[in-house]
Design a protein around this motif. Sequence first.
Motif, PDB file in Angstrom:
ATOM      1  N   SER A 188       0.669  -1.026   0.088  1.00  0.00           N
ATOM      2  CA  SER A 188       0.167  -0.004  -0.036  1.00  0.00           C
ATOM      3  C   SER A 188       0.802   1.292   0.188  1.00  0.00           C
ATOM      4  O   SER A 188       0.329   2.407  -0.147  1.00  0.00           O
ATOM      5  CB  SER A 188      -0.843  -0.170   1.286  1.00  0.00           C
ATOM      6  N   ARG A 189       2.179   1.242  -0.037  1.00  0.00           N
ATOM      7  CA  ARG A 189       3.081   2.314   0.105  1.00  0.00           C
ATOM      8  C   ARG A 189       4.150   2.113  -0.810  1.00  0.00           C
ATOM      9  O   ARG A 189       4.802   0.891  -1.197  1.00  0.00           O
ATOM     10  CB  ARG A 189       3.643   2.477   1.605  1.00  0.00           C
ATOM     11  N   ASP A 190       4.635   3.299  -1.530  1.00  0.00           N
ATOM     12  CA  ASP A 190       5.594   3.120  -2.452  1.00  0.00           C
ATOM     13  C   ASP A 190       6.905   3.027  -1.673  1.00  0.00           C
ATOM     14  O   ASP A 190       7.016   3.321  -0.755  1.00  0.00           O
ATOM     15  CB  ASP A 190       5.653   4.413  -3.298  1.00  0.00           C
ATOM     16  N   LEU A 191       7.846   2.203  -2.570  1.00  0.00           N
ATOM     17  CA  LEU A 191       9.294   2.038  -1.868  1.00  0.00           C
ATOM     18  C   LEU A 191       9.915   3.158  -1.661  1.00  0.00           C
ATOM     19  O   LEU A 191      10.119   3.906  -2.561  1.00  0.00           O
ATOM     20  CB  LEU A 191       9.851   0.820  -2.847  1.00  0.00           C
ATOM     21  N   PRO A 192      10.245   3.503  -0.260  1.00  0.00           N
ATOM     22  CA  PRO A 192      11.044   4.672  -0.019  1.00  0.00           C
ATOM     23  C   PRO A 192      12.439   4.254  -0.893  1.00  0.00           C
ATOM     24  O   PRO A 192      13.174   3.067  -0.399  1.00  0.00           O
ATOM     25  CB  PRO A 192      11.351   4.787   1.494  1.00  0.00           C
ATOM     26  N   ILE A 193      13.514   5.315  -1.287  1.00  0.00           N
ATOM     27  CA  ILE A 193      14.646   5.277  -1.532  1.00  0.00           C
ATOM     28  C   ILE A 193      15.616   6.037  -0.755  1.00  0.00           C
ATOM     29  O   ILE A 193      15.351   7.139  -0.847  1.00  0.00           O
ATOM     30  CB  ILE A 193      14.764   5.576  -3.171  1.00  0.00           C
ATOM     31  N   PRO A 194      16.483   5.586   0.005  1.00  0.00           N
ATOM     32  CA  PRO A 194      17.151   6.468   0.793  1.00  0.00           C
ATOM     33  C   PRO A 194      17.890   7.294  -0.040  1.00  0.00           C
ATOM     34  O   PRO A 194      18.541   7.142  -1.212  1.00  0.00           O
ATOM     35  CB  PRO A 194      18.347   5.596   1.250  1.00  0.00           C
ATOM     36  N   PRO A 195      18.298   8.740   0.230  1.00  0.00           N
ATOM     37  CA  PRO A 195      19.019   9.598  -0.501  1.00  0.00           C
ATOM     38  C   PRO A 195      20.406   9.397  -0.615  1.00  0.00           C
ATOM     39  O   PRO A 195      20.785   8.625   0.368  1.00  0.00           O
ATOM     40  CB  PRO A 195      18.702  10.922   0.364  1.00  0.00           C
ATOM     41  N   THR A 196      20.973   9.755  -1.583  1.00  0.00           N
ATOM     42  CA  THR A 196      22.315   9.571  -1.967  1.00  0.00           C
ATOM     43  C   THR A 196      23.194  10.839  -1.271  1.00  0.00           C
ATOM     44  O   THR A 196      22.961  12.000  -1.368  1.00  0.00           O
ATOM     45  CB  THR A 196      22.941   9.560  -3.443  1.00  0.00           C
ATOM     46  N   LEU A 197      24.088  10.688  -0.487  1.00  0.00           N
ATOM     47  CA  LEU A 197      24.927  11.518   0.541  1.00  0.00           C
ATOM     48  C   LEU A 197      25.693  12.201  -0.568  1.00  0.00           C
ATOM     49  O   LEU A 197      26.519  11.710  -1.233  1.00  0.00           O
ATOM     50  CB  LEU A 197      25.719  11.057   1.452  1.00  0.00           C
ATOM     51  N   SER A 198      25.782  13.497  -0.641  1.00  0.00           N
ATOM     52  CA  SER A 198      26.908  14.130  -1.321  1.00  0.00           C
ATOM     53  C   SER A 198      27.969  14.581  -0.702  1.00  0.00           C
ATOM     54  O   SER A 198      27.842  15.161   0.707  1.00  0.00           O
ATOM     55  CB  SER A 198      26.243  15.596  -1.852  1.00  0.00           C
ATOM     56  N   PRO A 199      29.074  14.778  -1.098  1.00  0.00           N
ATOM     57  CA  PRO A 199      30.381  14.997  -0.296  1.00  0.00           C
ATOM     58  C   PRO A 199      30.422  16.584  -0.073  1.00  0.00           C
ATOM     59  O   PRO A 199      29.543  17.443  -0.586  1.00  0.00           O
ATOM     60  CB  PRO A 199      31.563  15.064  -1.431  1.00  0.00           C
ATOM     61  N   VAL A 200      30.768  16.910   1.218  1.00  0.00           N
ATOM     62  CA  VAL A 200      30.989  18.467   1.541  1.00  0.00           C
ATOM     63  C   VAL A 200      32.042  19.089   0.944  1.00  0.00           C
ATOM     64  O   VAL A 200      32.071  20.329   0.971  1.00  0.00           O
ATOM     65  CB  VAL A 200      30.855  18.545   3.189  1.00  0.00           C
ATOM     66  N   SER A 201      32.865  18.132   0.359  1.00  0.00           N
ATOM     67  CA  SER A 201      34.143  18.614  -0.165  1.00  0.00           C
ATOM     68  C   SER A 201      34.739  17.687  -0.873  1.00  0.00           C
ATOM     69  O   SER A 201      34.754  16.399  -0.379  1.00  0.00           O
ATOM     70  CB  SER A 201      35.243  19.475   0.817  1.00  0.00           C
ATOM     71  N   THR A 202      35.430  18.006  -1.801  1.00  0.00           N
ATOM     72  CA  THR A 202      36.329  17.147  -2.731  1.00  0.00           C
ATOM     73  C   THR A 202      37.699  17.844  -2.621  1.00  0.00           C
ATOM     74  O   THR A 202      37.906  18.777  -3.382  1.00  0.00           O
ATOM     75  CB  THR A 202      36.014  16.959  -4.094  1.00  0.00           C
ATOM     76  N   ARG A 203      38.702  17.213  -2.278  1.00  0.00           N
ATOM     77  CA  ARG A 203      40.030  17.634  -2.246  1.00  0.00           C
ATOM     78  C   ARG A 203      41.069  16.547  -2.579  1.00  0.00           C
ATOM     79  O   ARG A 203      41.053  15.530  -1.999  1.00  0.00           O
ATOM     80  CB  ARG A 203      40.443  18.463  -1.130  1.00  0.00           C
ATOM     81  N   GLN A 204      41.940  16.806  -3.612  1.00  0.00           N
ATOM     82  CA  GLN A 204      43.113  16.058  -4.093  1.00  0.00           C
ATOM     83  C   GLN A 204      42.563  14.569  -4.116  1.00  0.00           C
ATOM     84  O   GLN A 204      43.265  13.564  -3.685  1.00  0.00           O
ATOM     85  CB  GLN A 204      44.195  16.161  -2.728  1.00  0.00           C
ATOM     86  N   GLY A 205      41.492  14.590  -4.831  1.00  0.00           N
ATOM     87  CA  GLY A 205      40.893  13.029  -5.077  1.00  0.00           C
ATOM     88  C   GLY A 205      40.252  12.402  -4.005  1.00  0.00           C
ATOM     89  O   GLY A 205      40.103  11.215  -4.089  1.00  0.00           O
ATOM     90  N   THR A 249       6.809  -8.424  11.166  1.00  0.00           N
ATOM     91  CA  THR A 249       6.567  -7.637  10.010  1.00  0.00           C
ATOM     92  C   THR A 249       7.682  -7.158   9.164  1.00  0.00           C
ATOM     93  O   THR A 249       8.812  -6.710   9.920  1.00  0.00           O
ATOM     94  CB  THR A 249       5.642  -6.137  10.544  1.00  0.00           C
ATOM     95  N   ILE A 250       7.635  -7.613   8.050  1.00  0.00           N
ATOM     96  CA  ILE A 250       8.900  -7.166   7.137  1.00  0.00           C
ATOM     97  C   ILE A 250       8.964  -5.689   6.540  1.00  0.00           C
ATOM     98  O   ILE A 250       7.975  -5.419   6.105  1.00  0.00           O
ATOM     99  CB  ILE A 250       9.181  -8.061   6.079  1.00  0.00           C
ATOM    100  N   LEU A 251      10.011  -4.835   6.762  1.00  0.00           N
ATOM    101  CA  LEU A 251      10.278  -3.755   6.405  1.00  0.00           C
ATOM    102  C   LEU A 251      11.358  -3.924   5.029  1.00  0.00           C
ATOM    103  O   LEU A 251      12.243  -4.517   5.248  1.00  0.00           O
ATOM    104  CB  LEU A 251      10.515  -2.744   7.255  1.00  0.00           C
ATOM    105  N   VAL A 252      10.957  -3.193   4.062  1.00  0.00           N
ATOM    106  CA  VAL A 252      12.071  -2.928   3.118  1.00  0.00           C
ATOM    107  C   VAL A 252      12.259  -1.307   2.916  1.00  0.00           C
ATOM    108  O   VAL A 252      11.368  -0.557   2.930  1.00  0.00           O
ATOM    109  CB  VAL A 252      11.550  -3.489   1.559  1.00  0.00           C
ATOM    110  N   ASN A 253      13.628  -0.654   3.065  1.00  0.00           N
ATOM    111  CA  ASN A 253      13.828   0.491   3.261  1.00  0.00           C
ATOM    112  C   ASN A 253      12.850   1.324   4.166  1.00  0.00           C
ATOM    113  O   ASN A 253      12.699   2.345   3.761  1.00  0.00           O
ATOM    114  CB  ASN A 253      13.832   1.082   1.794  1.00  0.00           C
ATOM    115  N   GLY A 254      12.504   0.576   5.340  1.00  0.00           N
ATOM    116  CA  GLY A 254      11.891   1.198   6.197  1.00  0.00           C
ATOM    117  C   GLY A 254      10.343   1.433   6.031  1.00  0.00           C
ATOM    118  O   GLY A 254       9.584   2.184   6.470  1.00  0.00           O
TER     119      GLY A 254
END
Length: 501
Positions: free
Chosen positions: A65-82, A248-253
């Motif tokens: 009865s509920r759409d599958l939640p997709i956890p957000p992709t975390l973005s870097p706060v910085s990128t330095r020297q690879g 109760t089974i949860l998938v992605n909460g």
Amino acid sequence: MTPQQPPFGAGSNRRDFMRNGFSSLALVCTFAAQSSLKGAEITRSTAPTSAGRRFKAATPFTPFSRDLPIPPTLSPVSTRQGVDVYAMDIQEGLTEILPGFETPIYGYEGIYPGPTIRARKGRPTIVRQTNKLSFDSNVHLHGGYVPSAHDGHPMDVILPGKSFDYTYPNDQDAAYLWYHDHAHGRTAHTLYYGLVGSYLLSDDREEELGLPTDPEFDIPLTIADHAFNKDGSFRYSENVDLGFRGDTILVNGAVSPRMAVKRRLYRLRLLNASNARSYTLKLGNGRTLLQVASDGGLLEQPVLRSTVLIHPAERIELLVDFRGFRPGSEIVLQNIDGESAGTRNVLRFDVERGGGAEEFKVPRGRMRTIEKLPAPNASRRWDLSLATASGVQWRIADRGYDPERIDVRPRLGTSELWQWHNPSNRIHPMHLHGMLFRIVERSSGVIHPADRSWKDTVGVLAGETVTVQPWFVPYTGRYVFHCHALEHGDKAMMLQLEVER
């Protein structure tokens, strides 16, 4: 309202949830009998009365009865020297799992599951974890080749209000890794209350094979069983013998959600994040599943499977081609070992029109060549047993966990034969930190083709003996190995190794 701080009881200190509108409903954690499964299709049963239909529609445990939640992709706060640098808070949160209720959790960034980190081989990451809880925590990158100081050893904790920068070299093949709390003695509680997240490591090889890597079609699925109190909060009761089993089974909460899919190829990355429950998964109508990877990354060749057994902490990557289904099809993924509707229904795929030109492909033949291990220079036998003389305690080789004791000292670059012998009547998913192993032999029968690649966790069945060959690379230092049935590991089923030069 927050989850009770460790040590936990069966309940929590909770706010009044009368405003949720379900206060008169005694929540019984079972699904309404709204649909019956018949093969790949859902055959809807006829309710005897319209009032009955309204009641069933109202229950928060109605499947699909509920759409599958997709956890957000975390973005870097910085990128330095690879190097990609991330920041994450370990904190309390509220999430809507049951309609109209707010469930208190512990969560990375206050969500369950935590945000997904997508990393790349050869490009290191630093994850600054700040502990905003009122008790010690830490973070273990499960399956990662990580220096011991950054492994999340059970005794290496982050104090409340403090931070730690975990450095992950990402110098290993593409794999589905995951991160979770590992502070000793409370993992059964903290993982249950939400401290889990996905860490997807990619490399050139999987892209050359044409595997889906676009987040729209490359989906992590965190599967865990839970139970609920009548106000919508998680209900937990410790069972040191069997381990916690929810109804109760949860998938992605989300309770047995539905996932809208286009008519194209999807990569589904399954993580069993349950405390102790194993699952045997089957796609409706007996349709086969194509497994392409396990804990340590790609298999040598794709493996076609009619059922998939996944124990706690194991990961399995499947390719599902929805081009063969008509728009409007409903395909159910079931746990055939479930003892009730609440633990049988996992996920429903709802096939939509469209899909466009397929940019990914199903790999054929060899996907990788598994490295040859050096000949083992030692053999060890680890008996898995339950001791009750001075309180209930699970043991390995008749020893419980002692952080001051090193139980084995392998040398860097060597391999050994480890025999997990399980005379008990419980499944023990045995996990080794910081390195991988190969399964050599199972007393219960032939090793499944999907288990012949690299692993970091293996389910040792009741009465079974499993022989594995760990390879002690790439780092020296102190690590642990333990049962990933969380109540077992918390109750001393863990030993310590130190890799030496």
